[in-house]
Write a protein that holds these residues in place. Sequence first.
Motif, mmCIF file in Angstrom:
data_model
loop_
_atom_site.group_PDB
_atom_site.id
_atom_site.type_symbol
_atom_site.label_atom_id
_atom_site.label_comp_id
_atom_site.label_asym_id
_atom_site.label_seq_id
_atom_site.Cartn_x
_atom_site.Cartn_y
_atom_site.Cartn_z
ATOM 1 N N MET A 1 4.398 -59.210 4.460
ATOM 2 C CA MET A 1 2.783 -58.840 5.397
ATOM 3 C C MET A 1 2.255 -59.089 4.679
ATOM 4 N N ILE A 2 0.982 -59.459 4.946
ATOM 5 C CA ILE A 2 -0.215 -59.786 4.262
ATOM 6 C C ILE A 2 -1.212 -58.894 5.061
ATOM 7 N N LEU A 3 -1.709 -58.752 4.634
ATOM 8 C CA LEU A 3 -2.760 -57.460 5.348
ATOM 9 C C LEU A 3 -4.490 -57.631 5.126
ATOM 10 N N ASP A 4 -4.623 -57.630 6.928
ATOM 11 C CA ASP A 4 -6.425 -58.413 6.645
ATOM 12 C C ASP A 4 -6.966 -57.029 6.247
ATOM 13 N N GLU A 5 -8.330 -57.811 6.873
ATOM 14 C CA GLU A 5 -9.225 -56.596 6.131
ATOM 15 C C GLU A 5 -9.066 -55.540 7.344
ATOM 16 N N LEU A 6 -9.204 -55.745 8.112
ATOM 17 C CA LEU A 6 -8.881 -54.932 8.942
ATOM 18 C C LEU A 6 -7.787 -53.241 9.124
ATOM 19 N N ASP A 146 -3.431 -39.969 -1.032
ATOM 20 C CA ASP A 146 -4.085 -40.913 -0.525
ATOM 21 C C ASP A 146 -4.930 -42.530 -1.873
ATOM 22 N N PHE A 147 -4.509 -43.446 -1.382
ATOM 23 C CA PHE A 147 -4.750 -44.130 -1.896
ATOM 24 C C PHE A 147 -5.970 -45.625 -1.102
ATOM 25 N N LYS A 148 -6.743 -46.114 -1.652
ATOM 26 C CA LYS A 148 -7.997 -46.569 -1.575
ATOM 27 C C LYS A 148 -7.182 -47.996 -1.013
ATOM 28 N N GLY B 64 0.859 -52.483 -2.661
ATOM 29 C CA GLY B 64 0.005 -53.062 -4.330
ATOM 30 C C GLY B 64 0.833 -52.209 -5.667
ATOM 31 N N PHE B 65 0.569 -50.737 -4.838
ATOM 32 C CA PHE B 65 0.728 -50.530 -6.183
ATOM 33 C C PHE B 65 2.160 -49.616 -6.666
ATOM 34 N N PHE B 110 1.484 -32.527 -17.452
ATOM 35 C CA PHE B 110 1.826 -34.274 -16.507
ATOM 36 C C PHE B 110 1.360 -34.796 -15.423
ATOM 37 N N THR B 111 0.672 -35.512 -15.761
ATOM 38 C CA THR B 111 -0.226 -36.303 -14.858
ATOM 39 C C THR B 111 0.463 -38.005 -14.458
ATOM 40 N N MET B 112 0.356 -37.695 -12.904
ATOM 41 C CA MET B 112 1.071 -39.708 -11.905
ATOM 42 C C MET B 112 -0.011 -40.131 -12.213
ATOM 43 N N LEU B 113 0.004 -41.180 -12.295
ATOM 44 C CA LEU B 113 -0.690 -42.063 -12.849
ATOM 45 C C LEU B 113 -0.619 -43.584 -11.689
ATOM 46 N N HIS B 114 -0.516 -44.199 -10.874
ATOM 47 C CA HIS B 114 -0.832 -45.503 -9.597
ATOM 48 C C HIS B 114 -2.161 -46.622 -10.756
ATOM 49 N N GLY B 115 -0.596 -47.524 -11.035
ATOM 50 C CA GLY B 115 -1.385 -48.865 -10.623
ATOM 51 C C GLY B 115 -0.965 -50.066 -10.690
ATOM 52 N N GLN B 116 -2.176 -51.306 -10.730
ATOM 53 C CA GLN B 116 -0.991 -52.149 -9.537
ATOM 54 C C GLN B 116 0.165 -52.963 -10.983
ATOM 55 N N THR B 117 -0.043 -52.342 -12.032
ATOM 56 C CA THR B 117 0.904 -53.235 -13.097
ATOM 57 C C THR B 117 0.658 -52.355 -13.968
#
Lengths: 151, 158
Positions: A1-6, A146-148, B64-65, B110-117
């Motif tokens: 699924m592609i997330l759109d801006e909203l 939480d992740f931005k 994506g993470f 200990f540190t949890m690191l999150h990235g796209q790659t």
Amino acid sequence: MILDELDRRLLNIVQSSFPVSAEPYKVLAEQMATTEEEIMNRINKLKEEGIIRRVGGVFDSRKLGYKSSLCAMKVPVDKLKEAEEIINSYPGVTHNYLREHDYNMWFTLISPSEEAMEETLDEMRAKSGCEIRNLPATRFFKIKVDFKLKN
Amino acid sequence: MITELDKKLIRFLQEDLPVTSRPYAKIAQELEITEEEVLSRITKYLEEGSMRRFGVALRHHKVGFTANGMGTWDVPEERAEEVGKIMASFPEVSHCYQRPRFDGWPYSHFTMLHGQTREECEAIAKRISEATGITNYGLLFSTAELKKTSMRYFMEEK
């Protein structure tokens, strides 16, 4: 699924502050200049797609009187599947990852008391025949989950 | 002080909030209390910190993470507090704790690191190393997620 801006804007808002008011989806709709129905549809869709795991409270285990820990386990490669089944069967195990190290299985364990935790760990050791190190935190510097999402 | 009513409410709040116009009213009905009571208790839990947050839990690899690296750091005890705070100040660090060392395991932080790659995680660890001066460290990448759920409290006494 592609997330759109909203979707992305919505996810960024609801991760940290889902409205605690009588009509939360309406509040979100107002914040995002759309309709309550649209918000509800999107949240349902994101749940169906498995992007949203759930909407709810994340509790501080210590403040509820529970003990939590990170455990490191050394599992022979041919016993990984068996160890996974044993460890994951415990409801207090909330996260479990394989990692690239001699200690190759790392899991978090939450128990109602220190005694209960030791009991569980002894049981896991007996069932798996593997070495398990219990590493409860001695200092706490940060928990932020939480992740931005970038647009 | 956690009352029986709190425990009952927490059992509902650790499930999935219904997607309906007045979801808190639905919980209130089940508990035979008012909607206002549900809302004011949630607000109280957030204020006192027994609830760290109320919101959506995502499956991070789906947004994506995909890389998650556990950074492990050999920090001298006299610098434990100072270095922990520097590590925690990095936005890419989600969790940061000090834990006991053991034989053959020199790492304390200990540190949890999150990235796209993976490369992104390695670059973050390098920046943390430079910012703290801690050069003996490891970065343990996950090769499989075997379990990820939210804890369900007070179930044993239901």
